[in-house]
Design an enzyme around this catalytic site. Structure first.
Site: not given
Lengths: 550, 94
Positions: A190, A290, A326, A415, A439, A449, A486
């Site tokens: 984060h 997204r 996507r 991914e 991912d 993650r 990406c």
């Protein structure tokens, strides 16, 4: 050069480039409750305890005032209402009048509601953390200590912490915080994402960061991960000025991305809605649009017309440019209320992304129809890709659905290692591939993650990850089809030439990262990129890969 | 004693934003208002913590009660608020 009095610098992972320095301030910890103290003037003590809660309420309103985000403001206001609950204030007063000191009265008053929330389970059990936060803040004020969280001293400083929680980001005033240094965390933590969004230099996974005393002057280099300690403030200013000049020079390089010998590399932006378009100004298009935002917090699936309108807004702004949209990336790991999915023991490995089609085929059909309708009315070059694809059969089925909707270009995300290993077969049925490095790292290294402890495994410089990217690059070259990255990795100016050397034809990142990446590519030839890629692939580990290329 | 029986209309239940709106409205009422679900103990409607603890979901029946001057009108307003889907009224995240 540092003079001899300067202590050894700290080293971490640089996750957001830039140079800045200043006095260190730590995220204040939660105060421990001292032993109960006798109270001589219960009325005054009760007043003090209630005043502490009121101060917490005032602070929550100040935070809400600073934040422009509506959902966040709602959350903060709801929390303020909990802290000024009349029953809570009354309980605190009663407990003090019965002989307790202020901090213990506050603790006990919250404990009653905490137990009720916990017993209720579900949504309320998740709110227990909010209650604890309110209690800790009130207890701190009552003890005359700073409230836990990000300090707001009224001057510029370098924030240090173990790691930053999403909640801390609300408190973080970019006018005061000039750089971030955390003991834990990784490139996808984060802290890293926030720092890049705010354009703050940041170093994570930096041992010793928490031990720096408040007020120590440090100089942070968010590209190299170096944190110099006890630096002369004059030198800090000089380093910041030099960095600013360098950035200005970088920003002056414009135009499409290319290597020094003219090989084009499409530099694209990642966006979540039309609101992000301003930051994508310098991009040649959008490499990742997204679509989750539209579906969040909804009790019903957004209808075709509403979806089409949201997509049209983005497409229209990008007329003449490429937009890779996507399809919905939701699932057990990012649950949406209207999907009514059962809990899964391993959500990251469950029904998510394109796999949702197995249960809800109409979701994809509606979304593709909305995209097609939106594309029709605009001049954007719309490409559509699916998340979480593992096999050629899944890719083929998706490509058929995209073409059936009347959209010309279908691609898939890479991914899952299975997809990277079979990139050549995937390119037999789709028009392009886009690697989601975050991912792909998680699944290649079997490392969550979200786990700070495993950050080192999630480093995009891991040679095993680069190897899978190379597989995709090789397949792209053989098929003569575009392949790109990406994920967060594309935003690293040091890694960008390596990715190009591995065969990537596009890099998509947050808007702020475009300038440094464009400059990094302009400084290298195709042959340099290939050589650097070789060095990184052959390195023994991520640290050495980075060092070999730097 | 004025009484209203209402079915909670908000999609997320009497949580978060809908709860905050309701509690704020109850706090502004001229008379003390209580709320309960089923035969459970009634709690003050101006107490955020108590209202959240009811755990009322969309479709849950709740009973509002109040006494005194203005009680009828106050309950009408609060009942109307509870029956609405306050989540759906949230501006769509563009």
């Amino acid at each position: 050069m540092p003079d001899s009095a300067e202590p050894a610098p700290l080293h971490g992972i640089g996750v957001s480039p830039g140079v800045a320095g200043g006095p260190v301030l730590r995220v204040a910890g939660v105060p421990a409750l001292p032993a109960p103290a006798p109270v001589t003037d219960p009325a005054a003590e009760a007043g003090r305890a209630v005043a502490a809660l009121r101060e917490v309420v005032a602070e929550l309103h100040r935070r809400a005032g600073r934040s422009g985000e509506k959902t966040l403001v709602d959350v903060l206001r709801a929390q303020a209402m909990m802290a000024e609950d009349p029953l809570l204030l009354e309980a605190v007063r009663e407990k003090v009048l019965a002989g307790s000191d202020g901090p213990h009265a506050i603790d006990a008053a919250f404990a009653t509601h905490r137990a009720a929330f916990e017993a209720a389970g579900g949504y309320l059990a998740e709110r227990v953390a909010d209650l604890d936060d309110l209690r800790d803040r009130a207890v701190a004020v009552c003890l005359g200590r700073p409230m836990p969280g990000v300090p707001s001293p009224g001057h510029r400083y370098v924030l240090t912490a173990w790691d930053l929680a999403p909640a801390d980001t609300v408190d973080l005033d970019p006018e005061q915080v000039v750089a971030l240094v955390t003991e834990s965390g990784g490139p996808t933590s984060h802290t890293a994402i926030l720092a890049r969004a705010l354009g703050l230099p940041a170093v994570v996974a930096c041992p010793g960061a928490r031990d720096l005393a408040d007020g120590t002057t440090v100089l942070v280099d968010g590209a190299t991960g170096l944190v110099r300690v006890d630096v002369d403030p004059v030198e800090v200013t000089a380093a910041e000025t030099a960095d600013r000049e360098h950035r200005t020079a970088v920003a002056a390089i414009s135009g499409p991305g290319r290597t020094s010998d003219g090989r084009p590399v499409a530099l694209l932006a990642n966006i979540g809605s039309a609101r992000d378009l301003a930051a994508a100004d310098g991009a040649e298009g959008v490499g990742l649009f997204r679509t989750e935002l539209l579906f969040l917090d909804r009790s019903r699936e957004p209808e075709l017309a509403e979806q089409a309108e949201a997509y049209r807004e983005v497409f229209a702004a990008l007329a003449g440019r490429r937009v890779v949209i996507r399809t919905l990336d939701a699932g057990a790991d990012k649950p949406l209320p209207f999907l009514h999915q059962a809990d899964e023991p391993n959500p990251a490995l469950g029904v998510r992304g394109l796999r949702l089609v197995r249960q809800r085929p109409e979701l994809l059909r509606t979304q593709l129809a909305a995209i097609a309708r939106a594309a029709e009315q605009t001049g954007a070059e719309v490409w559509v890709m699916a998340p979480m694809v593992a096999t050629r059969a899944e890719a083929a089925e998706f490509a058929d659905a995209v073409h059936a909707a009347g959209l010309p270009k279908a691609g898939v995300m890479v991914e899952v290692p299975a997809a990277a290993l079979r990139a050549g077969q995937l390119l037999e049925v789709v028009d392009f591939l886009s690697i989601g490095t975050n991912d792909l790292s998680q699944y290649t290294f079997a490392a969550d993650r979200q786990s700070g402890l495993l950050a080192e495994l999630l480093d995009p410089w891991q040679p095993a990850l680069l190897r899978l990217i190379a597989e995709v690059g090789t397949a792209g070259r053989a098929a003569g089809k575009p392949v790109g990255v990406c994920g967060e990795a594309a935003a690293d100016p040091l890694l960008a030439p390596v990715l190009v050397g591995l065969g990537m034809t596009s890099l998509s990142m947050s808007g702020r990262a475009l300038g440094p990446v464009r400059a990094a590519l302009a400084a290298r030839s195709s042959a340099d990129c290939a050589r650097l890629a070789r060095l990184a692939l052959d390195a023994d580990d991520a640290q050495r890969a980075r060092k070999a290329v730097a | 004693m004025a009484t209203r029986t209402v079915t909670v209309g908000s999609a997320s239940g009497l949580h978060a934003r809908p709860a905050a709106l309701f509690v704020a409205a109850a706090g502004a009422a001229p008379v003390p208002v209580t709320i309960r679900t089923g035969e459970k103990r009634a709690v003050p409607a101006n107490s955020m913590l108590s209202v959240l603890s009811l755990g009322a979901k969309q479709g849950t029946e709740v009973v509002l009660e109040a006494d005194g001057e203005g009680a009828e009108a106050a309950l009408d307003g609060l009942a109307e608020l509870l029956a609405r889907d306050l989540d759906a009224e949230e501006p769509a995240d563009a």
